[in-house]
Design a protein around this motif. Structure first.
Motif, PDB file in Angstrom:
ATOM      1  N   PRO A 150       0.824  -1.212   0.000  1.00  0.00           N
ATOM      2  CA  PRO A 150       0.000   0.000   0.000  1.00  0.00           C
ATOM      3  C   PRO A 150       0.861   1.267   0.000  1.00  0.00           C
ATOM      4  O   PRO A 150       0.848   2.063   0.940  1.00  0.00           O
ATOM      5  N   VAL A 151       1.617   1.437  -1.059  1.00  0.00           N
ATOM      6  CA  VAL A 151       2.490   2.595  -1.204  1.00  0.00           C
ATOM      7  C   VAL A 151       2.514   2.987  -2.674  1.00  0.00           C
ATOM      8  O   VAL A 151       2.365   2.130  -3.552  1.00  0.00           O
ATOM      9  N   VAL A 152       2.668   4.288  -2.925  1.00  0.00           N
ATOM     10  CA  VAL A 152       2.791   4.808  -4.285  1.00  0.00           C
ATOM     11  C   VAL A 152       4.162   5.455  -4.395  1.00  0.00           C
ATOM     12  O   VAL A 152       4.506   6.326  -3.603  1.00  0.00           O
ATOM     13  N   PHE A 153       4.972   5.018  -5.362  1.00  0.00           N
ATOM     14  CA  PHE A 153       6.281   5.621  -5.594  1.00  0.00           C
ATOM     15  C   PHE A 153       6.204   6.777  -6.584  1.00  0.00           C
ATOM     16  O   PHE A 153       6.973   7.721  -6.507  1.00  0.00           O
ATOM     17  N   GLY A 154       5.307   6.696  -7.555  1.00  0.00           N
ATOM     18  CA  GLY A 154       5.190   7.749  -8.546  1.00  0.00           C
ATOM     19  C   GLY A 154       6.193   7.650  -9.681  1.00  0.00           C
ATOM     20  O   GLY A 154       5.960   8.148 -10.769  1.00  0.00           O
ATOM     21  N   ASP A 155       7.308   6.994  -9.436  1.00  0.00           N
ATOM     22  CA  ASP A 155       8.366   6.819 -10.423  1.00  0.00           C
ATOM     23  C   ASP A 155       9.307   5.775  -9.853  1.00  0.00           C
ATOM     24  O   ASP A 155       9.266   5.469  -8.666  1.00  0.00           O
TER      25      ASP A 155
END
Length: 190
Positions: A150-155
């Motif tokens: 449940p994490v978003v790195f974005g790149d």
């Protein structure tokens, strides 16, 4: 015939590491840890598993494949990270570091190597990273086991590096959601 499984932690936006190669935001503790280890035991570096009291024998894999960047994450402390498995690192231009005598380094075509491994006797073959190697081996991957965090790195480093190939369907075989927010999503080819 042996199967190749791409078993890896991934963000919900599809990255196996952040922009600088970081993966420390992936959850290693929580209600997901024991059930996933029961299913995919032996997939932690030998020294770390032993320090945590986790058995490394009896897991679904006897061979692990890595690209150089995935392998190099543990250097210089872990020159032979998965001593309990046959370790193959795909690299062009990197030499084996001291202490890596039981690691096979190769610049051969990964597809050719995987086809040879599949024809041998043994248990499963684990592709543990990275995204560029996964893109090269895409047609050889029999199963996906994705620990969606449940994490978003974005790149960052995508699950599969960009490549020109037609979309292909994998069929879900199991999806297990945990209170920690981790979802183990398993798929088989076709």
């Amino acid at each position: 015939m042996r199967e190749l499984t791409y078993y890896v932690a991934v963000s919900i936006d599809g990255y196996i590491a952040g922009p600088d190669g970081e993966f420390d935001r992936f959850l290693v503790e929580g209600d997901h840890a024991a059930p996933i280890w029961a299913r995919y035991g032996g997939t932690a570096p030998t020294a770390l598993a032993e320090a945590a009291g986790l058995p490394v024998e009896g897991g679904p894999f006897d061979t692990v494949l890595m690209g150089w960047n995935t392998y190099a994450v543990g250097l210089p402390q872990l020159p032979s990270p998965y001593q309990h498995l046959r370790q193959i690192v795909f690299t062009r231009g990197h030499e084996a570091p001291a202490g890596a005598e039981d690691v096979e380094f190769t610049d051969r075509d990964p597809v050719e190597v995987v086809r040879e491994l599949k024809a041998e006797e043994g248990s499963g073959i684990w592709l543990c990273g990275g995204g560029a190697l996964a893109a090269v081996l895409r047609d050889e991957i029999d199963r996906l086991a994705l620990k969606r965090n449940p994490v978003v790195f974005g790149d960052g480093i995508p699950l599969f590096a960009r490549s020109s190939y037609a979309p292909e369907a994998f069929r879900p075989t199991a999806v297990t959601a945990f209170d920690s927010g981790v979802v183990l999503a398993e798929y088989a080819r076709g």
